[in-house]
Design a protein around this motif. Sequence first.
Motif, short mmCIF file in Angstrom:
data_model
loop_
_atom_site.label_atom_id
_atom_site.label_comp_id
_atom_site.label_asym_id
_atom_site.label_seq_id
_atom_site.Cartn_x
_atom_site.Cartn_y
_atom_site.Cartn_z
N ALA A 274 0.83 -1.21 0.00
CA ALA A 274 0.00 0.00 0.00
C ALA A 274 0.86 1.26 0.00
CB ALA A 274 -0.93 0.00 1.21
N GLN A 275 1.94 1.24 0.75
CA GLN A 275 2.83 2.39 0.79
C GLN A 275 3.52 2.59 -0.56
OE1 GLN A 275 5.06 0.96 4.18
NE2 GLN A 275 4.34 2.68 5.44
N LYS A 276 3.85 1.50 -1.23
CA LYS A 276 4.47 1.59 -2.55
C LYS A 276 3.49 2.21 -3.55
CE LYS A 276 7.62 -2.27 -1.95
NZ LYS A 276 7.92 -3.65 -2.29
N LEU A 277 2.21 1.80 -3.48
CA LEU A 277 1.20 2.37 -4.37
C LEU A 277 1.04 3.86 -4.12
CD1 LEU A 277 -1.65 -0.29 -4.56
CD2 LEU A 277 -0.17 0.47 -6.40
N MET A 278 1.02 4.25 -2.84
CA MET A 278 0.87 5.67 -2.51
C MET A 278 2.05 6.47 -3.04
SD MET A 278 0.30 7.63 1.09
CE MET A 278 -1.40 7.15 1.23
N LYS A 279 3.25 5.96 -2.85
CA LYS A 279 4.45 6.64 -3.33
C LYS A 279 4.42 6.77 -4.85
CE LYS A 279 9.41 6.63 -2.48
NZ LYS A 279 9.45 7.88 -1.74
N GLN A 280 4.01 5.69 -5.53
CA GLN A 280 3.91 5.71 -6.99
C GLN A 280 2.88 6.73 -7.44
OE1 GLN A 280 2.89 1.93 -8.76
NE2 GLN A 280 2.52 2.84 -10.76
N ALA A 281 1.72 6.75 -6.79
CA ALA A 281 0.65 7.68 -7.17
C ALA A 281 1.10 9.12 -6.99
CB ALA A 281 -0.60 7.41 -6.34
N ILE A 282 1.69 9.43 -5.87
CA ILE A 282 2.16 10.80 -5.62
C ILE A 282 3.19 11.20 -6.66
CG2 ILE A 282 3.45 12.25 -4.00
CD1 ILE A 282 2.04 10.62 -1.75
N HIS A 283 4.12 10.31 -6.95
CA HIS A 283 5.17 10.60 -7.93
C HIS A 283 4.57 10.86 -9.32
CE1 HIS A 283 9.09 10.43 -9.81
NE2 HIS A 283 8.61 9.53 -10.66
N GLU A 284 3.64 9.99 -9.74
CA GLU A 284 3.05 10.13 -11.08
C GLU A 284 2.20 11.40 -11.18
OE1 GLU A 284 1.06 6.51 -12.15
OE2 GLU A 284 2.92 5.35 -12.08
N ILE A 285 1.42 11.69 -10.16
CA ILE A 285 0.58 12.90 -10.18
C ILE A 285 1.45 14.15 -10.21
CG2 ILE A 285 -1.06 14.30 -8.84
CD1 ILE A 285 -2.28 11.61 -7.89
N ASP A 286 2.47 14.18 -9.37
CA ASP A 286 3.37 15.34 -9.34
C ASP A 286 4.13 15.50 -10.65
OD1 ASP A 286 2.55 16.11 -6.84
OD2 ASP A 286 4.32 15.38 -5.79
N ASP A 287 4.53 14.38 -11.27
CA ASP A 287 5.23 14.45 -12.56
C ASP A 287 4.32 15.03 -13.64
OD1 ASP A 287 7.60 13.48 -11.60
OD2 ASP A 287 7.41 11.49 -12.51
N TYR A 288 3.07 14.62 -13.63
CA TYR A 288 2.15 15.03 -14.70
C TYR A 288 1.57 16.43 -14.47
CZ TYR A 288 -1.37 14.57 -18.34
OH TYR A 288 -2.13 14.76 -19.46
N PHE A 289 1.13 16.70 -13.24
CA PHE A 289 0.43 17.96 -12.97
C PHE A 289 1.28 19.02 -12.30
CE2 PHE A 289 -3.01 14.77 -13.01
CZ PHE A 289 -3.81 15.32 -13.98
N GLY A 290 2.40 18.64 -11.72
CA GLY A 290 3.26 19.61 -11.05
C GLY A 290 3.45 19.25 -9.58
N GLU A 291 4.55 19.68 -9.05
CA GLU A 291 4.93 19.36 -7.67
C GLU A 291 3.88 19.84 -6.67
OE1 GLU A 291 7.41 17.45 -5.14
OE2 GLU A 291 7.80 17.67 -7.27
#
Length: 58
Positions: A11-28
């Motif tokens: 679950a923590q890995k999924l959260m880290k992945q989601a945050i990283h992908e959202i920040d990469d696409y939409f901005g920090e």
Amino acid sequence: MNPEIAKLSPAQKLMKQAIHEIDDYFGEGVAFKNIDFLGSYIQTLALLELKETLRNKL
């Protein structure tokens, strides 16, 4: 794999992945500004992970 990431739960890995992908696409910082979107995105990633796991077991 990064030793810090290896220690995380799935679950923590999924959260880290989601945050990283959202920040990469939409901005920090966007992931934390819209918690509902982050939650939905994490659910989507979890469903995709489950689908892939089931596909590999069948």
